[in-house]
Design an enzyme around this catalytic site. Sequence first.
Site, PDB file in Angstrom:
ATOM      1  N   GLU A 155     -32.905 -26.432 -38.749  1.00  0.00           N
ATOM      2  CA  GLU A 155     -32.114 -25.164 -38.678  1.00  0.00           C
ATOM      3  C   GLU A 155     -32.987 -24.182 -38.146  1.00  0.00           C
ATOM      4  O   GLU A 155     -34.172 -23.830 -38.477  1.00  0.00           O
ATOM      5  CB  GLU A 155     -31.916 -24.679 -40.133  1.00  0.00           C
ATOM      6  N   LYS A 186     -44.570 -27.892 -46.877  1.00  0.00           N
ATOM      7  CA  LYS A 186     -45.563 -27.294 -46.175  1.00  0.00           C
ATOM      8  C   LYS A 186     -44.867 -25.619 -46.060  1.00  0.00           C
ATOM      9  O   LYS A 186     -44.041 -25.634 -45.133  1.00  0.00           O
ATOM     10  CB  LYS A 186     -46.075 -27.365 -44.880  1.00  0.00           C
ATOM     11  N   GLU A 220     -33.232 -14.723 -29.857  1.00  0.00           N
ATOM     12  CA  GLU A 220     -33.389 -14.304 -31.396  1.00  0.00           C
ATOM     13  C   GLU A 220     -34.272 -13.333 -31.299  1.00  0.00           C
ATOM     14  O   GLU A 220     -35.462 -13.697 -31.099  1.00  0.00           O
ATOM     15  CB  GLU A 220     -33.497 -15.419 -32.215  1.00  0.00           C
ATOM     16  N   CYS A 222     -31.758 -15.663 -40.383  1.00  0.00           N
ATOM     17  CA  CYS A 222     -31.401 -16.391 -39.322  1.00  0.00           C
ATOM     18  C   CYS A 222     -29.874 -16.235 -38.983  1.00  0.00           C
ATOM     19  O   CYS A 222     -29.363 -16.465 -38.034  1.00  0.00           O
ATOM     20  CB  CYS A 222     -31.592 -17.875 -39.665  1.00  0.00           C
TER      21      CYS A 222
HETATM   22  O1  TXE Z   1     -41.761 -19.766 -36.552  1.00  0.00           O
HETATM   23  P1  TXE Z   1     -42.216 -21.217 -36.508  1.00  0.00           P
HETATM   24  P2  TXE Z   1     -42.405 -18.407 -36.100  1.00  0.00           P
HETATM   25  C1  TXE Z   1     -37.569 -17.660 -35.501  1.00  0.00           C
HETATM   26  C2  TXE Z   1     -37.513 -16.156 -35.245  1.00  0.00           C
HETATM   27  C3  TXE Z   1     -39.051 -16.088 -35.010  1.00  0.00           C
HETATM   28  C4  TXE Z   1     -39.582 -17.222 -34.172  1.00  0.00           C
HETATM   29  C5  TXE Z   1     -40.695 -17.580 -34.369  1.00  0.00           C
HETATM   30  O2  TXE Z   1     -36.966 -15.917 -33.987  1.00  0.00           O
HETATM   31  O3  TXE Z   1     -39.210 -14.877 -34.374  1.00  0.00           O
HETATM   32  O4  TXE Z   1     -38.760 -18.390 -34.951  1.00  0.00           O
HETATM   33  O5  TXE Z   1     -41.377 -17.739 -35.697  1.00  0.00           O
HETATM   34  C6  TXE Z   1     -44.556 -24.325 -38.780  1.00  0.00           C
HETATM   35  N1  TXE Z   1     -45.111 -28.896 -36.323  1.00  0.00           N
HETATM   36  N2  TXE Z   1     -37.399 -17.753 -37.052  1.00  0.00           N
HETATM   37  O6  TXE Z   1     -43.526 -18.590 -35.082  1.00  0.00           O
HETATM   38  O7  TXE Z   1     -43.463 -21.403 -35.559  1.00  0.00           O
HETATM   39  C7  TXE Z   1     -44.914 -23.034 -39.483  1.00  0.00           C
HETATM   40  O8  TXE Z   1     -46.307 -23.248 -39.941  1.00  0.00           O
HETATM   41  C8  TXE Z   1     -44.628 -28.772 -37.731  1.00  0.00           C
HETATM   42  C9  TXE Z   1     -36.188 -18.361 -37.329  1.00  0.00           C
HETATM   43  O9  TXE Z   1     -43.155 -17.985 -37.506  1.00  0.00           O
HETATM   44  O10 TXE Z   1     -40.852 -22.242 -36.387  1.00  0.00           O
HETATM   45  C10 TXE Z   1     -43.763 -22.478 -40.348  1.00  0.00           C
HETATM   46  O11 TXE Z   1     -44.114 -23.388 -41.607  1.00  0.00           O
HETATM   47  N3  TXE Z   1     -44.472 -27.336 -38.153  1.00  0.00           N
HETATM   48  C11 TXE Z   1     -36.052 -18.921 -38.856  1.00  0.00           C
HETATM   49  C12 TXE Z   1     -42.612 -23.110 -39.890  1.00  0.00           C
HETATM   50  O12 TXE Z   1     -42.926 -24.131 -39.064  1.00  0.00           O
HETATM   51  C13 TXE Z   1     -44.900 -26.165 -37.584  1.00  0.00           C
HETATM   52  C14 TXE Z   1     -37.098 -18.146 -39.909  1.00  0.00           C
HETATM   53  C15 TXE Z   1     -42.100 -21.947 -39.343  1.00  0.00           C
HETATM   54  O13 TXE Z   1     -42.483 -21.470 -38.076  1.00  0.00           O
HETATM   55  C16 TXE Z   1     -45.276 -26.207 -36.240  1.00  0.00           C
HETATM   56  C17 TXE Z   1     -38.520 -17.963 -39.077  1.00  0.00           C
HETATM   57  C18 TXE Z   1     -45.456 -27.772 -35.555  1.00  0.00           C
HETATM   58  N4  TXE Z   1     -45.855 -27.928 -34.256  1.00  0.00           N
HETATM   59  C19 TXE Z   1     -38.356 -17.931 -37.740  1.00  0.00           C
HETATM   60  N5  TXE Z   1     -45.567 -25.141 -35.624  1.00  0.00           N
HETATM   61  C20 TXE Z   1     -34.816 -19.535 -39.218  1.00  0.00           C
HETATM   62  N6  TXE Z   1     -34.043 -20.571 -38.556  1.00  0.00           N
HETATM   63  O14 TXE Z   1     -34.421 -18.776 -40.440  1.00  0.00           O
HETATM   64  C21 TXE Z   1     -45.158 -24.264 -36.527  1.00  0.00           C
HETATM   65  N7  TXE Z   1     -44.549 -24.862 -37.809  1.00  0.00           N
END
Ligand code: TXE
Length: 497
Positions: free
Chosen positions: A251, A176, A391, A290
Amino acid sequence: MNGEPDLCIGGAWRHASDGGTRSSINPADGSVAGVVDEATVEDARAAVAAARTAFDDGTWPSTPVIERAALLDRVADLLQRDKESLSLLETADTGKTLAESRIDIDDVTSVFRYYAKLVGVQSDRLVDVGDASVVSRVVREPIGVCVLIAPWNYPLLQMSWKIAPALAAGCTMVAKPSEVTPLSTIAFVHLLEEAGVPPGVVNLVQGSGAVLGDALTGDPAVDFVSFTGGLATGRTISRVAAEHVTKVAVELGGKNPHIVFADAADSAESFDMAVDHVLTGVFLHSGQVCSAGTRLIVEESIADDFVAALAERAAKIRVGNGMDPASETGPLVSEQHRDKVEAYVALGISEGAKLVVGGERPSDPALADGSYYLPTIFDRCDRTMRIVTEETFGPILTVERFTDEAEAIRLGNDTDYGLAAGVRTSDAARGERVVRALRHGTVWLNDFGYYTAAAEWGGFGKSGNGRELGPAGLAEYQEMKHIWHNTAPMPAGWFKG
Ligand code: TXE
């Protein structure tokens, strides 16, 4: 995409069961980059069931390693053939410069090549139990059905860190991508099919994590969840998966220190290089990395000059449309994300940090329709400020100062995260002391930001658990089984009656 079915379930491409779609927005100008099918919970369940069937009844888990490795190599070849079209999709969806997207596709290729080689040389481990009639060995078996959830900053790259080892290990999976950036992954799953991945081995659903998440991560048919994304989502997924004691690797980003000792900047040349590395470390991809070096921790004696030089160069960074070769960095991924970054800048000001440069959108009217934000530096920061501890995932650098090595280490470790850190010093002994003392998953000494498919990637602390890349990144997808084969069994003789 754009009318073609985008969900791949059990080898069949389908539209969403309720006909739902979502527009993926190009953050460079607000245009629609693609209209994509939006999976329902029912579709997500069907995808997990298809992966389960492909694992339990299909041939992939028992396909000889040499054939699995050959398939991974074919994927790598096709990635290079399609490099330009995949790069264009990545830039349209994320906003990153085309040059960055091309590097991403090369990196994705390397991951497939690396795991093709690694899985090909793995062998069972014989264990000497001191009895010639016993053959004792430890074998690796695929962990089973994997759910692979990726974020939007490196859509295909992050997904490849999961799909390549999962395929190498003989697993089946549901991928996904982020709902914000699905386009390159859809094209990639078509490419996997062309390379010969059997039906049902790689299933694909797009859509909101909040809607599909529990159906994917809480299904008892799932054996492993690999997730890259935000801390809050990582917590939720870990909780949901715990219901069925499903293994999870997460991660969750970082708040990464970049420590600069004065001796690393004691000539004009070394000073400029240190400035250059700090600048690139934080502002590449507009800070949406990240491992971005978002916390500069600089020795007091050079701090004023260092921050002034950084600010001068930050102001010259050419922010613009990623399709324009003159742009050095693109927009933020979405309007919503820019809102979040702007809220952090306002917070930093209210917390008393000193805004040195940036702190606003670019004034160029040509960029008005995109979600651009200027590189921003805050000086005089400390750990009481949320811009130092949380972050922001945007182009924001905070500056803290230190006076001795112990303080530098203390500040470098003063974070709940622990993904990555940088150290700059010309004193090799000090460099070794400091890198060993830092509690982060990757530490760069006199460099910043580089990684290789052959070395593990992951975090200490709240940056997550588990590792991607390297041998450990394959081991996540493998169960170890100990087989004790007694070729000449004797009665145990314990119970005499
Ligand atoms: O991330 P999400 P978001 C951090 C960064 C950013 C914050 C939020 O600080 O501002 O996260 O970003 C899926 N069950 N990073 O809201 O929600 C979602 O559909 C299962 C750090 O965009 O974590 C997507 O595919 N999956 C990071 C994925 O999770 C779920 C890179 C990431 O989205 C879900 C990006 C659930 N309940 C953001 N809810 C890094 N580590 O590099 C959401 N998703």
